[in-house]
Design a protein around this motif. Structure first.
Motif, PDB file in Angstrom:
ATOM      1  N   ILE A 383      -8.885   2.179   5.061  1.00 29.89           N
ATOM      2  CA  ILE A 383      -9.494   1.029   5.734  1.00 29.89           C
ATOM      3  C   ILE A 383      -8.623  -0.208   5.532  1.00 29.89           C
ATOM      4  N   HIS A 384      -8.074  -0.356   4.327  1.00 32.37           N
ATOM      5  CA  HIS A 384      -7.198  -1.504   4.076  1.00 32.37           C
ATOM      6  C   HIS A 384      -6.005  -1.513   5.036  1.00 32.37           C
ATOM      7  N   ARG A 385      -5.397  -0.352   5.210  1.00 27.44           N
ATOM      8  CA  ARG A 385      -4.237  -0.298   6.108  1.00 27.44           C
ATOM      9  C   ARG A 385      -4.669  -0.499   7.558  1.00 27.44           C
ATOM     10  N   GLY A 394      -3.692 -12.248   0.545  1.00 32.23           N
ATOM     11  CA  GLY A 394      -4.972 -11.727   0.083  1.00 32.23           C
ATOM     12  C   GLY A 394      -6.013 -11.688   1.184  1.00 32.23           C
ATOM     13  N   THR A 395      -5.564 -11.473   2.437  1.00 35.31           N
ATOM     14  CA  THR A 395      -6.487 -11.446   3.574  1.00 35.31           C
ATOM     15  C   THR A 395      -6.172 -10.263   4.483  1.00 35.31           C
ATOM     16  N   ASP A 587      -1.646  -1.049  -4.169  1.00 36.08           N
ATOM     17  CA  ASP A 587      -0.439  -1.858  -4.319  1.00 36.08           C
ATOM     18  C   ASP A 587       0.296  -1.800  -2.977  1.00 36.08           C
ATOM     19  N   TYR A 588       0.046  -2.810  -2.140  1.00 32.19           N
ATOM     20  CA  TYR A 588       0.580  -2.771  -0.783  1.00 32.19           C
ATOM     21  C   TYR A 588       2.061  -3.113  -0.739  1.00 32.19           C
ATOM     22  N   ASP A 589       2.564  -3.802  -1.753  1.00 30.43           N
ATOM     23  CA  ASP A 589       4.001  -4.057  -1.802  1.00 30.43           C
ATOM     24  C   ASP A 589       4.763  -2.742  -1.941  1.00 30.43           C
ATOM     25  N   ARG A 590       4.231  -1.833  -2.757  1.00 28.07           N
ATOM     26  CA  ARG A 590       4.889  -0.544  -2.980  1.00 28.07           C
ATOM     27  C   ARG A 590       4.323   0.563  -2.090  1.00 28.07           C
ATOM     28  N   GLU A 591       3.306   0.231  -1.313  1.00 29.19           N
ATOM     29  CA  GLU A 591       2.651   1.190  -0.416  1.00 29.19           C
ATOM     30  C   GLU A 591       2.115   2.405  -1.168  1.00 29.19           C
ATOM     31  N   VAL A 592       1.467   2.139  -2.294  1.00 30.91           N
ATOM     32  CA  VAL A 592       0.735   3.174  -3.026  1.00 30.91           C
ATOM     33  C   VAL A 592      -0.685   2.666  -3.239  1.00 30.91           C
TER      34      VAL A 592
END
Length: 710
Positions: A383-385, A394-395, A587-592
């Motif tokens: 859902i986040h993606r 943070g939005t 961790d969206y910076d690392r896509e995990v």
């Protein structure tokens, strides 16, 4: 066991350091008698040349001999010429090497550090140092001294090395000032600092029990703790009762609540106290759900598309689910294992795609999204993606002004959907789009606050299709039969000898924790031999809790020794190449993402490389806090996941957590094999314990109130 001691040493060398930097072995010299000492512990920030006052105890290691286990330490400014020379020449101070350190000490003797920090212009008396270099050296030494002073202060307050580093990273040179001004504010801003830690600091600084800052910190802590337990709000009487245990006087607490309300940090609705984001989410979600549920007129060609997508093998309820997706803007599809939810979802998506409608599939976690994608042979995402989370701001990038481009949004494992995330999803649903929520309401509730699916079902707002028929193929699975037995309060039965089916289940009785641990280790090898499954890749060990003799922490140490023994120096539980690991938060910076499983590839100083979900990911020391051993995990952590085999550990020490929903959720994580190891009475307790799962939420009431206004 030896008593705690204080030991002042000068560090000579780094013998070993784990990749996460949280375990080091250092060679040092005792300042008292010049003997060699080996230090072990969380010493990642320490370098050769530093002098430490270390607190801990001497322990005897079977392989490595006597070592000093460090519990805490504070840096000490070196006083002797030799100590200063080693300190400056160690590389700690940028711009100074061994040769320059030698010249500085020759010129200024045991006053070298004082000269550097207070009379930096005099450094130009030493050959090779000009004005710019003198200033740079002075700044570096002052910065290191300030860091050592802050670290000494923090550890004098009882804070460990890891937490001290985190505070320093958050507040930098202002760390000490911020703590002195309001340690209770720090508890709200820094992960890992709870109210009790802040209170220990506050009391040490002389804060009174009824200090307004302490009372406000306690109130926010208790509201946050209620959310952690799944509640959307806390009732005032419960807040007062809980605050009594924290020794917060009632008058101070009532004043603090009013102050927090006035500052916009609490929402007070009669006796319900909300964190503002959760109050906004509850009000907004109710309004949007009611707006969605309006009946829809099926688009042209819907009947032909439905007929083409349906097969003779579908049950009447599965057919109803496909039809409902065209006739309603909101509906729920629910059912237990073996009842055909996945088949219904495939048919439903097929029917919409036949009309050229845009279908988006998603789930709360990465592993659940992967399962949905595999089941439907279509793309699915978290859902986040889907909502395009931006970690920098943070939005979410998808919202009412930039909605999703879809005619149907289907959410699998919707029982995991909490109120906050559910509201953000609802905000991104465009006009005319249908939202389908698919899930098993008998599983554990979401980890976050607010069981959105349960409240929606109880409100009777929208159509609900309940799949109850267990299909013939599923009936051959002992796992499916066991799951339904548990739902009906019956003890599951083991697969009979020689009667292996599509899903086997075995009960292994053991009472003592040591024997359970032994049986667990043996079961990993038996599963490998009998089923051809890789114990690391294909088998997931589950237990109700993290702590204790049979919690994840101890079981991970055991399974690490069995499945990935250390080749050299390594503390139990520290990451090694080949370890099975889990990401604990997004961790969206690392896509995990939370729940992603993988394996450690390389461990090096200051970083670890792991492969998760087919991607190589590099973790620095701070990011490693979200990576943990995962040979064993809690049952809550694997909601939405599925494995070829699971081994479930149950014991009376898990008493407070043993419920029917917990065991049901654990069993339904397995496709081919379930092994339950532990006490009969623990399993019996779990099956018999089916409490009404009530959380403080007003979503149902708000939904019904919104409907009454229409």
């Amino acid at each position: 066991m030896s008593r705690d001691q204080a030991l002042q040493v000068t560090v000579d060398e780094v013998i070993f350091q784990s990749g996460d930097g949280r375990f080091s072995v250092l060679g040092a010299t005792s300042e008292r008698d010049a003997t060699r000492v080996v230090l072990v512990g969380d010493l990642g920030a320490v370098a050769p040349g530093e002098t430490l006052l270390a607190r801990g105890r001497f322990e005897r290691h079977a392989q490595y001999g006597t070592r000093f286990q460090v519990e805490s330490f504070t840096p000490v400014t070196p006083q002797t010429r030799d100590g200063i020379k080693r300190y400056l020449g160690s590389g700690l101070v940028s711009g100074i090497g061994p040769a320059l350190a030698e010249r500085l000490v020759q010129r200024f003797g045991d006053r070298t550090l004082e000269v550097i920090t207070t009379q930096s212009a005099r450094l130009r008396e030493v050959s090779g140092i000009g004005p710019q270099r003198a200033n740079a050296i002075a700044d570096a030494v002052r910065s290191r001294a300030a860091e050592a002073e802050a670290l000494s202060y923090l550890q004098s307050l009882g804070l460990g090395p890891a937490l001290s580093r985190r505070l320093r990273k958050q507040y930098g040179q202002d760390t000490v000032r911020v703590l002195r001004d309001d340690p209770y504010l720090v508890a709200e801003e820094v992960a890992g600092v709870g109210f009790r830690t802040a209170d220990r600091i506050g009391r040490a600084l002389g804060y009174a029990a009824d200090d307004p800052r302490r009372a406000a910190g306690a109130a926010l802590h208790l509201v946050g703790r209620a959310a952690d337990e799944g509640h959307v709000f806390i009732r005032t009487p419960d807040l007062i009762d809980a605050a009594r245990a924290l020794d917060v006087p009632r008058p101070a607490l009532i004043d603090a609540v009013e102050s927090l309300r006035a500052r916009g940090l609490l929402v007070v609705e009669d006796e319900a106290l909300y964190a503002p984001p959760l109050h906004r989410a509850e009000v907004d979600a109710a309004r949007r759900l009611v707006a969605l549920q309006e009946p829809r007129k099926p688009p042209p060609g819907a009947e032909r598309a439905i007929a083409a997508a349906l097969s003779s093998e579908l049950s009447d309820d599965q057919r109803r689910a496909v039809t409902a997706s065209f006739e309603h803007g909101l509906f729920v599809l629910t059912g237990g294992p073996g009842t055909g939810k996945t088949t219904a979802v495939r048919a439903l998506c097929d029917a919409h795609r036949r009309l050229g409608r845009r279908v988006l599939l998603c789930a709360p976690t990465g592993r659940a999204a992967k399962r949905l994608s595999e089941a439907t042979a279509a793309s699915a995402q978290t859902i986040h993606r889907l909502l395009e989370w931006n970690p920098a701001t943070g939005t979410f990038q998808r919202h009412p002004e930039a909605p999703l481009e879809a005619d149907l949004v289907l959410v699998d494992e919707a029982s995991m959907l909490d109120l906050w995330l559910g509201d953000h999803l609802l905000r991104a649903i465009p006009a005319g789009c249908t939202l389908a929520l698919v899930g098993d309401v008998d599983q554990l509730p979401p980890v976050g606050a607010g069981p959105l699916l349960r409240e929606l079902l109880e409100s009777e707002l929208c159509p609900v299709i309940r799949l109850t028929q267990v299909f013939r193929q599923a009936q051959r699975s002992a796992i499916v039969r066991a799951a339904h037995d548990i739902l009906h309060g019956k003890r599951p039965t083991s697969t009979a000898g020689g009667e292996r089916g599509d899903g086997d289940l075995f009960l292994v009785r053991a009472s003592e924790p040591e024997l359970i641990a032994k049986r667990l280790a043996e079961s990993m090898e038996r599963i490998r031999v009998a089923y051809g499954l890789d114990p690391k890749r294909d088998v997931q060990v589950l237990t109700p809790m993290r702590k204790g003799a049979l919690g994840t922490e101890r079981l991970n140490e055991l399974l690490q020794r069995v499945l990935n023994p250390a080749a050299g120096e390594s503390a139990p539980g520290r990451l090694r190449p080949g370890d099975k690991v889990m990401q604990l938060k997004n961790d969206y910076d690392r896509e995990v993402f939370n729940g992603d499983l993988g394996e450690v590839i390389e461990v090096a100083p200051e970083r670890v490389t792991a492969e998760l979900s087919g991607r190589r990911v590099i973790y620095d020391r701070e990011a490693l806090e979200a990576l943990a051993l995962a040979y064993a995990t809690t049952i809550h952590k694997v909601q939405g996941s599925e494995f070829p085999a699971v081994v479930i550990v149950l014991h009376a020490t898990h008493f407070m957590l043993l419920t029917r929903a917990l065991v049901y959720t654990a069993i339904t994580r397995a496709r081919r094999l379930v092994v339950i190891i532990g006490e009969d009475r623990a399993l019996a307790r779990a099956i018999a314990n089916n409490p009404e799962r009530r959380t403080n939420s007003r979503l149902k009431a708000r939904l019904q109130a919104e409907m009454a206004l229409r």
